[in-house]
Structure formats: structure tokens, C-alpha cells
Design an enzyme around this catalytic site. Structure first.
Site, PDB file in Angstrom:
ATOM      1  N   TRP A 295     -75.204  -5.658  26.230  1.00  3.25           N
ATOM      2  CA  TRP A 295     -75.719  -6.873  26.234  1.00  3.25           C
ATOM      3  C   TRP A 295     -74.663  -7.888  26.439  1.00  3.25           C
ATOM      4  O   TRP A 295     -75.145  -8.980  27.174  1.00  3.25           O
ATOM      5  CB  TRP A 295     -76.527  -7.177  25.054  1.00  3.25           C
ATOM      6  CG  TRP A 295     -77.482  -5.975  25.000  1.00  3.25           C
ATOM      7  CD1 TRP A 295     -77.683  -5.246  23.783  1.00  3.25           C
ATOM      8  CD2 TRP A 295     -78.743  -5.752  25.819  1.00  3.25           C
ATOM      9  NE1 TRP A 295     -78.705  -4.481  24.036  1.00  3.25           N
ATOM     10  CE2 TRP A 295     -79.277  -4.685  25.169  1.00  3.25           C
ATOM     11  CE3 TRP A 295     -79.087  -6.651  26.628  1.00  3.25           C
ATOM     12  CZ2 TRP A 295     -80.603  -4.096  25.503  1.00  3.25           C
ATOM     13  CZ3 TRP A 295     -80.533  -5.770  27.307  1.00  3.25           C
ATOM     14  CH2 TRP A 295     -81.221  -4.865  26.850  1.00  3.25           C
TER      15      TRP A 295
ATOM     16  N   ASP B 274     -74.737 -14.403  20.423  1.00  2.00           N
ATOM     17  CA  ASP B 274     -75.952 -13.645  20.267  1.00  2.00           C
ATOM     18  C   ASP B 274     -76.148 -12.851  19.137  1.00  2.00           C
ATOM     19  O   ASP B 274     -75.367 -11.803  18.885  1.00  2.00           O
ATOM     20  CB  ASP B 274     -75.961 -12.478  21.649  1.00  2.00           C
ATOM     21  CG  ASP B 274     -77.426 -11.541  21.597  1.00  2.00           C
ATOM     22  OD1 ASP B 274     -77.897 -11.790  21.107  1.00  2.00           O
ATOM     23  OD2 ASP B 274     -77.211 -10.798  22.588  1.00  2.00           O
TER      24      ASP B 274
ATOM     25  N   LYS C 167     -86.192  -7.852  16.009  1.00  2.00           N
ATOM     26  CA  LYS C 167     -85.499  -6.764  15.373  1.00  2.00           C
ATOM     27  C   LYS C 167     -85.597  -7.316  13.675  1.00  2.00           C
ATOM     28  O   LYS C 167     -86.056  -6.403  12.701  1.00  2.00           O
ATOM     29  CB  LYS C 167     -84.149  -6.869  15.502  1.00  2.00           C
ATOM     30  CG  LYS C 167     -83.993  -6.435  17.086  1.00  2.00           C
ATOM     31  CD  LYS C 167     -82.642  -6.379  17.745  1.00  2.00           C
ATOM     32  CE  LYS C 167     -82.906  -6.310  19.254  1.00  2.00           C
ATOM     33  NZ  LYS C 167     -83.215  -4.899  19.543  1.00  2.00           N
TER      34      LYS C 167
END
Length: 356
Positions: free
Chosen positions: A99, A167, A191
Site C-alpha cells: 500500500w 495511512d 478494519k
């Protein structure tokens, strides 16, 4: 048979969050309308957004001068939106996983990107050291604190000489964070915070509006700060599930207690991974994620990978197959994961070992 959810995302939610959200989907606040069909501008929905924002600020102890906004598009949209708003000439990126690498790719559309550290050549088996490598003339330094695919994590707030952007999609709300160290924090909420469909962004207000480009209205963070996340229709049901999750988290001791529970779960499971002759961890000590615990079969037992997956599935384990790009196994232990679930997986590993 009871199911134990180890999915990496969308992932496990507290049962009461699911049930409370389901009730509102049937009848929102006694209105006779479903949460799925109300207007986002209905007088009953604005308090949902307001309380969700206030709880996030309270739980993370966010200082004055920061705004919390809710958008769609996931963290993947933020890979572009962050540099659009903050990259002036040059940005520093830490390449700690898939990511992070995707974020770097998007940033290159807006200016120079400097990769200050990477663990790519070693298969992302550790979180790279970067704090002394960030150029002082960078507009910001971008990190991904937890890497779901490879199972590495930076579980602290680093010190860099430039604005810091993170992030935190997969470890937000699992530990205390010194928000004052950051210019922006963003997280896909599926999440630790909500069902899929909403992204949370924390932005430092006085850092907005400095990019040397005319931004499209929807890309400019100021649009959403000024309109309180209501410039366009927000994801109503996911935001409500976020509110319920934040209520649950506060009731259960906040991020400090979540941090303690996360360590307890991870320590128990890593101890079994290290003890069991069939398995080995894939991440170097010091970088092991306590959100996504990755492991594989030891070389001499590689042919047992599918049999173990089948065995675990029969025992009610859900979502422990590793990401398709790396294989093996991954047990995601987000805030709603229980020690019961972790112990069930440990027992599963022990029982399988006895057969081999």
C-alpha cells in the site's frame, strides 16, 4: 459451529455494533424509515456525524486546530488526494509494503517523490528505518503504519523534520497516537472503525490551501471541512456503524485498553507460531504487526499448507489464508477480535501439530 473471523478487511466488528446498526436499518430512531433510506440532511442524522466526530477527537485526544472528515473512496483515493493537497515540490515516502508503494505511485502525478527507505528487496519482512533519512526540504513524509499484506507495523509516532502524514487504515484506534505530530492521518475504516464504505481523515487546518494548483472541488479537503462532510451525500450506514463502534470502544476502555488487549492477543499467537514445529513467522522481530499476524509452514512441512487450511476451516476459522501475493497464513486481530478467537486458533494449530 461457531465462526472466528480473522479476515483482513472488511473485518470483524463487535456483535453489539452489528446488532445496533441492524436495528437502525429496520427503523431509524423510531422514524418509521430505514437508516438506508433517510436523507443525510435529515435532522436525526446530523447528530450521528457530530457524535462520531466528537468521539474520534476524544478517543485520540486530538488537539485544537484539526478537523475530522468522512469521505468515500477508501485509502486508495487518499493516495492521490494527500499529494494533491499537500505536495508542493517534493515529498518523502517510506516504502514499507504494497500500500505504501501504491501511495508513492499516485504521488508522482503531483511532484517529485523521494523514497527515503524501503524493505522491498527483503520481501518487506521488516519495517525500514527512515527517521534520519528524511530530507529537510520535503513538503511532508508519508508512512503506512501497518502493512496488512506482509504483517509489519510501526507502532509508535516517529520524529521527522518535516510534516508527517500517515495511512493508519489497519491500526487506527488500536493504540494512543500523538496526533500533534501529524499534518494528516487517514484510514479506510473497514478494519477497526466501521463497516466498509467510509474513510476517515484527520487534517491540520492551517496546512490546507498551500498546494500550488487549482484543486477540483471534491479533491480539496477544505470543501469537506467547511461543509462538515456534507458537501455531497456521505455513506450514511457506514458512518452510523462507525458511531456505534466508537461508542463500543469508549465503553471498553478506549485506545489504551485496546492497545493492551492487542498486545495480549498477539503475544499469545506469536508464542504459538514460534513454538509450533509446523510454522514460522515471516516478519523480523521488532517489526511484527500485532494487527495482522503472518506465518507460513516451515520448509519441511510445506505440503501441509492446504491440509492445515482445510483443517482450520472445519474448526470455524475464517479468513486465515494469506494474501494471494504472499501465500501462507494471516490472522488479523483487530480491536473486535477476542482472546476466545485467538485461543481457538492456537488450539487448532496445536491439534494439527499432534497429527503430524
Amino acid at each position: 459451529m461457531k465462526k472466528y473471523n480473522f479476515n483482513a478487511g472488511p473485518s470483524i466488528l463487535p456483535r453489539e455494533v452489528i446488532e445496533n446498526t441492524a436495528k437502525q436499518i429496520l427503523d431509524f430512531n423510531g422514524s418509521g424509515l430505514s437508516l438506508m433510506e433517510i436523507s443525510h440532511r435529515a435532522k436525526d442524522f446530523q447528530p450521528v456525524v457530530d457524535e462520531a466526530v466528537e468521539l474520534i477527537k476524544e478517543l485520540l485526544d486530538i488537539p485544537q486546530g484539526y478537523s475530522v472528515i468522512f469521505l468515500g473512496g477508501g485509502a486508495s483515493l487518499q493516495f492521490m488526494q494527500i499529494p494533491a493537497n499537500f505536495l508542493i515540490k517534493k515529498a518523502a515516502y517510506v516504502n514499507s509494503g504494497t500500500w505504501a508503494k501504491k501511495a508513492m505511485k499516485e504521488a508522482k502525478h503531483f511532484g517529485e517523490v523521494v523514497e527515503v527507505a524501503s524493505s522491498a528487496e527483503d520481501g518487506y519482512t521488516y519495517y525500514p528505518e527512515f527517521e534520519g533519512k528524511v530530507p529537510a526540504d520535503a513538503d511532508y513524509c508519508h508512512i503506512c503504519t501497518n502493512n496488512t499484506i506482509f504483517g509489519t507495523e510501526l507502532r509508535r509516532d516517529p520524529d521527522v523534520p518535516v510534516p508527517l502524514i500517515a495511512d493508519m487504515s489497519s491500526d487506527i484506534m488500536s493504540r494512543p497516537v500523538d496526533v500533534s505530530k501529524y499534518t494528516a492521518i487517514y484510514a479506510g475504516c473497514q478494519k477497526n472503525m466501521a463497516m466498509a464504505g467510509v474513510t476517515m481523515i484527520i487534517v491540520k487546518d492551517d496546512m490546507l490551501g498551500k498546494a500550488p494548483r487549482e484543486l477540483p472541488t471534491m479533491i480539496d479537503y477544505r470543501t469537506h471541512v467547511e461543509k462538515g462532510s456534507m458537501f455531497n451525500t456521505p455513506p450514511v450506514v457506514p458512518i452510523y456503524s462507525l458511531l456505534e463502534t466508537m461508542r463500543w470502544l469508549k465503553k471498553n476502555g478506549g485506545v489504551e485498553a485496546a492497545d493492551k488487549r492487542a498486545h495480549e492477543r498477539a503475544e499469545a499467537l506469536y508464542a504459538e507460531i514460534d513454538r509450533n514445529k509446523l510454522f514460522r513467522g515471516t516478519v523480523q522481530e521488532g517489526s511484527r504487526s500485532i494487527m495482522n499476524l503472518c506465518f507460513v509452514m516451515n520448509d519441511e512441512y510445506k505440503d501441509l499448507e492446504k491440509p492445515f487450511l482445510d483443517f482450520a476451516t472445519e474448526r470455524g476459522m475464517v479468513g486465515i489464508k494469506g494474501h494471494r501475493s504472499v501465500g501462507g497464513f494471516r490472522a488479523s486481530c483487530y480491536n473486535a477480535q477476542t482472546m476466545e478467537g485467538v485461543n481457538a486458533l492456537i488450539k487448532c494449530m496445536q491439534d494439527f501439530e499432534k497429527q503430524h
